[in-house]
Scaffold this active site. Structure first.
Site, mmCIF file in Angstrom:
data_model
loop_
_atom_site.group_PDB
_atom_site.id
_atom_site.type_symbol
_atom_site.label_atom_id
_atom_site.label_comp_id
_atom_site.label_asym_id
_atom_site.label_seq_id
_atom_site.Cartn_x
_atom_site.Cartn_y
_atom_site.Cartn_z
ATOM 1 N N HIS A 12 6.316 18.985 48.237
ATOM 2 C CA HIS A 12 5.652 20.047 47.475
ATOM 3 C C HIS A 12 5.443 19.569 46.033
ATOM 4 O O HIS A 12 6.352 19.014 45.412
ATOM 5 C CB HIS A 12 6.515 21.313 47.515
ATOM 6 C CG HIS A 12 6.061 22.354 46.531
ATOM 7 N ND1 HIS A 12 4.738 22.725 46.390
ATOM 8 C CD2 HIS A 12 6.765 23.103 45.626
ATOM 9 C CE1 HIS A 12 4.644 23.650 45.452
ATOM 10 N NE2 HIS A 12 5.844 23.886 44.978
ATOM 11 N N ASN A 51 0.479 23.043 40.351
ATOM 12 C CA ASN A 51 1.298 23.544 41.457
ATOM 13 C C ASN A 51 0.512 24.649 42.166
ATOM 14 O O ASN A 51 0.268 25.707 41.587
ATOM 15 C CB ASN A 51 2.618 24.076 40.885
ATOM 16 C CG ASN A 51 3.526 24.673 41.940
ATOM 17 O OD1 ASN A 51 3.100 24.932 43.066
ATOM 18 N ND2 ASN A 51 4.770 24.912 41.572
ATOM 19 N N CYS A 111 6.227 28.562 48.148
ATOM 20 C CA CYS A 111 5.752 27.170 48.204
ATOM 21 C C CYS A 111 6.163 26.461 49.490
ATOM 22 O O CYS A 111 5.681 25.366 49.781
ATOM 23 C CB CYS A 111 6.275 26.394 47.003
ATOM 24 S SG CYS A 111 5.952 27.238 45.456
HETATM 25 O O1 UT7 Z 1 6.787 25.695 43.041
HETATM 26 C C1 UT7 Z 1 7.904 26.509 42.846
HETATM 27 C C2 UT7 Z 1 9.003 25.745 42.380
HETATM 28 N N1 UT7 Z 1 8.891 25.505 40.964
HETATM 29 C C3 UT7 Z 1 9.424 24.436 40.442
HETATM 30 O O2 UT7 Z 1 9.949 23.606 41.140
HETATM 31 C C4 UT7 Z 1 9.457 24.292 38.942
HETATM 32 C C5 UT7 Z 1 10.690 23.550 38.538
HETATM 33 N N2 UT7 Z 1 10.887 23.499 37.095
HETATM 34 C C6 UT7 Z 1 10.137 22.702 36.288
HETATM 35 O O3 UT7 Z 1 9.211 22.059 36.741
HETATM 36 C C7 UT7 Z 1 10.530 22.591 34.838
HETATM 37 O O4 UT7 Z 1 11.764 23.223 34.627
HETATM 38 C C8 UT7 Z 1 9.481 23.165 33.858
HETATM 39 C C9 UT7 Z 1 8.239 22.292 33.827
HETATM 40 C C10 UT7 Z 1 9.095 24.580 34.283
HETATM 41 C C11 UT7 Z 1 10.028 23.217 32.438
HETATM 42 O O5 UT7 Z 1 10.442 21.917 32.035
HETATM 43 P P1 UT7 Z 1 11.868 21.707 31.333
HETATM 44 O O6 UT7 Z 1 11.980 20.287 31.018
HETATM 45 O O7 UT7 Z 1 12.884 22.310 32.257
HETATM 46 O O8 UT7 Z 1 11.713 22.508 29.996
HETATM 47 P P2 UT7 Z 1 12.513 23.802 29.453
HETATM 48 O O9 UT7 Z 1 12.104 25.031 30.196
HETATM 49 O O10 UT7 Z 1 13.965 23.489 29.402
HETATM 50 O O11 UT7 Z 1 11.974 23.890 27.974
HETATM 51 C C12 UT7 Z 1 12.218 22.850 27.002
HETATM 52 C C13 UT7 Z 1 11.476 23.209 25.721
HETATM 53 C C14 UT7 Z 1 11.773 24.622 25.246
HETATM 54 O O12 UT7 Z 1 11.793 24.594 23.827
HETATM 55 P P3 UT7 Z 1 13.199 24.572 23.043
HETATM 56 O O13 UT7 Z 1 13.920 25.830 23.477
HETATM 57 O O14 UT7 Z 1 13.896 23.317 23.487
HETATM 58 O O15 UT7 Z 1 12.784 24.558 21.620
HETATM 59 C C15 UT7 Z 1 10.558 25.402 25.686
HETATM 60 O O16 UT7 Z 1 10.291 26.535 24.870
HETATM 61 O O17 UT7 Z 1 10.077 23.145 25.937
HETATM 62 C C16 UT7 Z 1 9.468 24.369 25.520
HETATM 63 N N3 UT7 Z 1 8.309 24.623 26.357
HETATM 64 C C17 UT7 Z 1 7.073 24.198 26.060
HETATM 65 N N4 UT7 Z 1 6.601 23.510 25.013
HETATM 66 C C18 UT7 Z 1 5.283 23.213 25.006
HETATM 67 C C19 UT7 Z 1 8.289 25.282 27.549
HETATM 68 N N5 UT7 Z 1 7.036 25.280 28.025
HETATM 69 C C20 UT7 Z 1 6.274 24.621 27.118
HETATM 70 C C21 UT7 Z 1 4.912 24.291 27.051
HETATM 71 N N6 UT7 Z 1 4.458 23.591 25.992
HETATM 72 N N7 UT7 Z 1 4.035 24.638 28.014
#
Ligand code: UT7
Length: 313
Positions: free
Chosen positions: A240, A270, A114
């Site tokens: 980004h 993204n 990225c």
């Molecule tokens: O471009 C390259 C660089 N990339 C980035 O900068 C990405 C950076 N990271 C992020 O943007 C975020 O970490 C994400 C959007 C990927 C994830 O968001 P988060 O707030 O960190 O969520 P998480 O991974 O901690 O997940 C929280 C909950 C989990 O459920 P439990 O374990 O709390 O029950 C996940 O299973 O959300 C759940 N979850 C979803 N639920 C519904 C994860 N993805 C989804 C989804 N829909 N698509």
């Protein structure tokens, strides 16, 4: 060091626009979660007759037209991508062939995920300038839908396809602020690649999030310590587009006025190396980049890699 001036921009987007509700039909997710956690409402995916190269081609043709230059005036072509159609030849060479760029000029790809467009800008400031052909094409292009695991809800809702190209006029012995860096780490973000069977994006979202926020803050501090610029001098801030929450965090921390901040992740998702130039394209197309405007831009991503630059118009 070379001075850099963007004199034209173009973009290439697939026809198919995929909404959060469309994805909720294939994986256990919902529109509310995606919008709240990422700011994304939709993204574009290539169809069968579209690809990384067709998107790049569309972006290049529009960029050259907007710059008012012909292929014969281009002295260098760089494509930033992690999803080339071919391992060899690279995207930049395929564009050279398709657009008819001059025989003998350097054309190559860079993989800095990225941060690719930022790496490209930095390289342009260091490359030999062909005084007869002072224009460079810098393309950011991705077909991430090809490497997205549509059964993994934690990644499939994030990424999209797209391309944008800047025509950059290079000036020998000019001034340009940019910085790039990397911290090798295979674990928290990878796409295994060519010889590894089905090759999908793996990402530890939380760790990348923490890295992203930290590194953008550091790049702003570096700008203010190592150049004569300060963030408040900037007319626009283009980061980004990985997650709107990352952008809002930086906005709050650095008190960036809303009208200076570009956020277009909502309808694009993204798009990795294409994200920064796609945001610049919007400013360009809206006629907001008149002479004297300054943009601070920063990227971060797999590698891990990062970079920042100041573009002056
Ligand atoms: O471009 C390259 C660089 N990339 C980035 O900068 C990405 C950076 N990271 C992020 O943007 C975020 O970490 C994400 C959007 C990927 C994830 O968001 P988060 O707030 O960190 O969520 P998480 O991974 O901690 O997940 C929280 C909950 C989990 O459920 P439990 O374990 O709390 O029950 C996940 O299973 O959300 C759940 N979850 C979803 N639920 C519904 C994860 N993805 C989804 C989804 N829909 N698509």
């Amino acid at each position: 060091m070379n001075g850099l001036k963007i004199v034209g921009m173009g973009r290439g987007l697939p026809v198919k626009h995929v909404t959060n509700d469309d994805l909720a039909q294939i994986v256990d997710t919902n529109d509310e979660w995606i919008r709240k956690r990422t700011g994304i409402s939709a993204r574009y995916y290539c169809s069968e007759d579209e690809s990384n190269t067709t998107l790049a081609y569309d972006a290049v043709v529009e960029a050259m037209r907007s710059a008012g230059i012909s292929a014969s005036q281009v002295g260098l072509c760089i494509a930033a991508t992690v999803t080339p159609d071919y391992a060899v030849p690279c995207v930049a060479c395929r564009i050279q062939e398709q657009v008819g760029l001059p025989d003998g000029i350097p054309c190559f790809d860079i993989n800095a995920a990225c941060s690719g467009f930022l790496y490209g800008l930095h390289l342009l400031s260091c490359m030999p300038v062909d005084e007869e052909r002072p224009f460079a094409l810098l393309i950011g292009v991705e077909e991430l839908s090809r490497v997205t695991d549509m059964s993994d809800r934690s990644t499939c809702v994030l990424f999209g396809d797209g391309a944008a190209c800047a025509v950059v006029k290079l000036k020998k012995d000019g001034e340009f602020y940019s910085h790039i860096g990397a911290r090798g780490n295979t674990e928290i973000l990878n796409i295994p690649g060519l010889n590894k069977g089905m090759s999908y994006i793996h990402m530890s979202g939380r760790e990348v999030f923490t890295f992203a926020v930290d590194i953008v803050e550091k790049e702003i501090e570096r700008l203010e310590e190592e150049s004569n610029y300060s963030l408040s001098d900037m007319d626009f801030v283009v980061l980004h587009q990985a997650n709107e929450r990352i952008i809002r965090h930086i906005q709050k921390k650095r008190d960036i006025p809303e009208e200076k901040l570009i956020v277009n992740i909502g309808y694009l998702g993204n798009t990795s190396a294409a994200s920064v130039p796609l945001a610049l394209y919007e400013l360009w197309k809206a006629g907001r980049l008149s002479t004297g405007k300054k943009i601070f831009t920063a990227g971060f991503g797999g590698g891990l890699t990062w970079g920042s630059a100041v573009l002056e118009f």
